[in-house]
Write a protein that holds these residues in place. Sequence first.
Motif, short mmCIF file in Angstrom:
data_model
loop_
_atom_site.label_atom_id
_atom_site.label_comp_id
_atom_site.label_asym_id
_atom_site.label_seq_id
_atom_site.Cartn_x
_atom_site.Cartn_y
_atom_site.Cartn_z
N GLY A 86 -2.57 -19.46 -0.67
CA GLY A 86 -3.50 -18.74 -1.54
C GLY A 86 -4.01 -17.44 -0.95
O GLY A 86 -3.41 -16.85 -0.05
N ASP A 87 -5.15 -17.04 -1.47
CA ASP A 87 -5.65 -15.68 -1.19
C ASP A 87 -6.40 -15.61 0.13
O ASP A 87 -7.64 -15.53 0.16
N ASN A 88 -5.67 -15.55 1.20
CA ASN A 88 -6.30 -15.37 2.52
C ASN A 88 -6.73 -13.91 2.67
O ASN A 88 -6.53 -13.09 1.77
N SER A 101 3.78 -23.29 -5.47
CA SER A 101 2.58 -23.32 -6.29
C SER A 101 1.37 -22.98 -5.45
O SER A 101 1.37 -23.16 -4.24
N ARG A 102 0.30 -22.53 -6.11
CA ARG A 102 -0.93 -22.32 -5.36
C ARG A 102 -1.70 -23.64 -5.29
O ARG A 102 -2.09 -24.08 -4.23
N SER A 103 -1.87 -24.32 -6.41
CA SER A 103 -2.64 -25.56 -6.39
C SER A 103 -1.69 -26.76 -6.29
O SER A 103 -0.57 -26.71 -6.79
N MET A 130 7.54 -10.57 -8.06
CA MET A 130 6.95 -9.83 -9.18
C MET A 130 5.63 -10.51 -9.54
O MET A 130 5.62 -11.67 -9.94
N ASP A 131 4.55 -9.77 -9.39
CA ASP A 131 3.23 -10.30 -9.72
C ASP A 131 2.99 -10.09 -11.22
O ASP A 131 3.90 -9.65 -11.95
N ILE A 132 1.77 -10.35 -11.67
CA ILE A 132 1.49 -10.34 -13.11
C ILE A 132 1.82 -9.03 -13.82
O ILE A 132 1.85 -8.99 -15.05
C1 GLC Z 1 -4.07 -14.71 -7.59
C2 GLC Z 1 -2.96 -15.08 -6.63
C3 GLC Z 1 -2.43 -13.85 -5.96
C4 GLC Z 1 -1.98 -12.84 -6.99
C5 GLC Z 1 -3.08 -12.54 -7.99
C6 GLC Z 1 -2.59 -11.72 -9.16
O1 GLC Z 1 -5.17 -14.23 -6.92
O2 GLC Z 1 -3.39 -16.04 -5.70
O3 GLC Z 1 -1.39 -14.18 -5.08
O4 GLC Z 1 -1.57 -11.67 -6.37
O5 GLC Z 1 -3.61 -13.76 -8.51
O6 GLC Z 1 -1.64 -12.41 -9.88
#
Ligand code: GLC
Length: 665
Positions: free
Chosen positions: A418-420, A402-404, A195-197
Amino acid sequence: MIGKYRFGTPFATDAIVRECALSKGALPRFRVEEKEGNVLFSYTLDKKDCVFGLGEQVRGINKRGWLYVSYNEDDPEIYESRTSLYGSHNFILVSGKETFGVFFDTAGKVTFDVGYTDSDELVVTARDVDVYLIEEESALEIVHTFRGLIGRSYIPPKWAFGFGQSKWGYKNETDIREVYEGFEKNNMPLDMIYMDIDYMQDYKDFSVNKERFPDLPALSAELKEKGVYLVPIIDAAIKEEKGYTVYEECLKGGYYCTDAQGKPYTVAVWPGESLLPDVLDPASRHWFGSQYKTLLDMGIEGFWNDMNEPAIFYSPGRLAQAIDYVASVKGQNLDTHAYNKVMGAVTSLHNSPEDYAGLHHKIGGKRVSHEKVHNLYGYNMTRGASEYFAEYAPDRRYLLFSRSSYIGAHRYGGIWTGDNGSWWSHLKLNVAQMPGMDMCGFLFTGADLGGHGWDTTEDLMLRWLAFGIFTPLMRNHATYWVRPQECYVFKNKDAFRNILGMRYSLLPYLYSEFVRAALNNRMLFKPLCFEYTQDERARTVEDQLLVGDSLMIAPVVEQNAEGRYVYLPERMKLIRMKAGDRYSESVLEKGEYYIPVALDEVVFFLREGKVLPLAKPAKNVKSLDEDHLSWIKFISEETTYDVCRDDGFTLSALEKSFMRYTLKP
Ligand code: GLC
């Protein structure tokens, strides 16, 4: 053997877990000089020396020939020209005329000029740093000693080794159900939906939008019953909003990052104006970690921590200045320089050095500028969560990545890269990044399969999955704006079903090798030359890897390729898999071969003297049948193999959970 040398007064990073006294005398092997407040460590490389390590970074397995900067950076445009990504992993291994490892332990920026300015010189620039020099007989032993120094890698629950589907834009319960059904109807395996934001209320951490997700606990329970876990994202910044409990508590407890005077420092991320929790302060870190309780109580058992470099879109004061500046040129005829200034006024707001310098943490009773400890932020956000999980349910493993990150974070969670982009070059980068991350302790790792930014294609997705079935974190994730890339949207559904199924067939092996590597501080993904140390050709192989003790992989990473050249450093058995329970095998002698690989199959190699357990393809980890394993063998005498058969979620049971199988030729 470990030597420790101190330069300046470094902040404690807690990267290492073993007390180490300072060594006497000067740091061997390097020429050390001070320049403008920095310390420069120089080493002359022999023509054939390789430099490995640096964890999640750009370029190849051998890092020679480029400049790398450890300064965690939130930037989705991952071109070859980049010097920093989301993590800072300051461990390098020089291999050649002399072989040794060095860890530069500092919270601040480090520059690794690996033959970039002068092709024969390695120059590392840092300030306030503890330098650990590690000397052992081989690269593998150096990594083993280093990993012992930094402590045991994180081990997620077993279900986290299944396949996960993700996309920014699953905005409500209906979308989530659609994904579940997409996999279910097409008979494709699935263990996680991310689930993203979109699930949050106004992008507020630890909140759930009630209209779009009226009963998250019920949805989570229902899906878990079917073997699928929901994994929500958590962002670093907390929205400033009166009445929002998390914000109110943060303010009341003084758990936020401040300006130099101690006032809350407002930054803006997804929800607009926000505060960053001061996760470097133990009390604030604990408080932030305890917020995960809201979702844990809803039955959630996995999280991905994001935007924790930390990402800052803008700070209000600087935004106002930029707007004033733009307004001031209204009506003017702008030449290229004037136009660039206008553009720069806006784009430079993002992650600006001024904000990083202005933001402050409480460390040991003092106020410290974020700039000095920048690389520790994501690490401590993840640490806070992990430490809280241990209080919430001692001995239970949760999914957390985690991303960082910084070295040390590997004890608390995994990382994704991360965002490839949906680029073939990023599939290749994904292959090259795996051993570097392993060396630095990050075993539970993976990239956004198929690519996060830009539109993917069916062939890229298939080739990426064919590699991704070997990476511990196996997740298809993409950004909001790109076309759908769930496995069931493509034409060749059989190919997707079969390749995903192979992950489950290989899981008894992959999981056992992972757990063993974590428990014994060993690498899971090795460059060929780490095993075949005397093999000159192996030293130059950048796109093949050893996975665990038995396998070598050689992923296809080129568009329209119908196969690829593969180097076999010894006699091996080629396995051509059409599905987890459908494969052919043939023995190949040491040498170079062109191996055809169709889009709907996976080819890998079994080393001589080794065996590979296989399960039947399964719907999810929960329904994997490990009581009836079959074996691919390449042995001439009786051999044993230990399969990890734990309950999948208890930490302390792991060591005693290996089941020994004896195999006859
Ligand atoms: C960042 C994250 C990505 C996510 C986006 C929205 O860019 O790295 O994975 O989809 O934020 O939350």
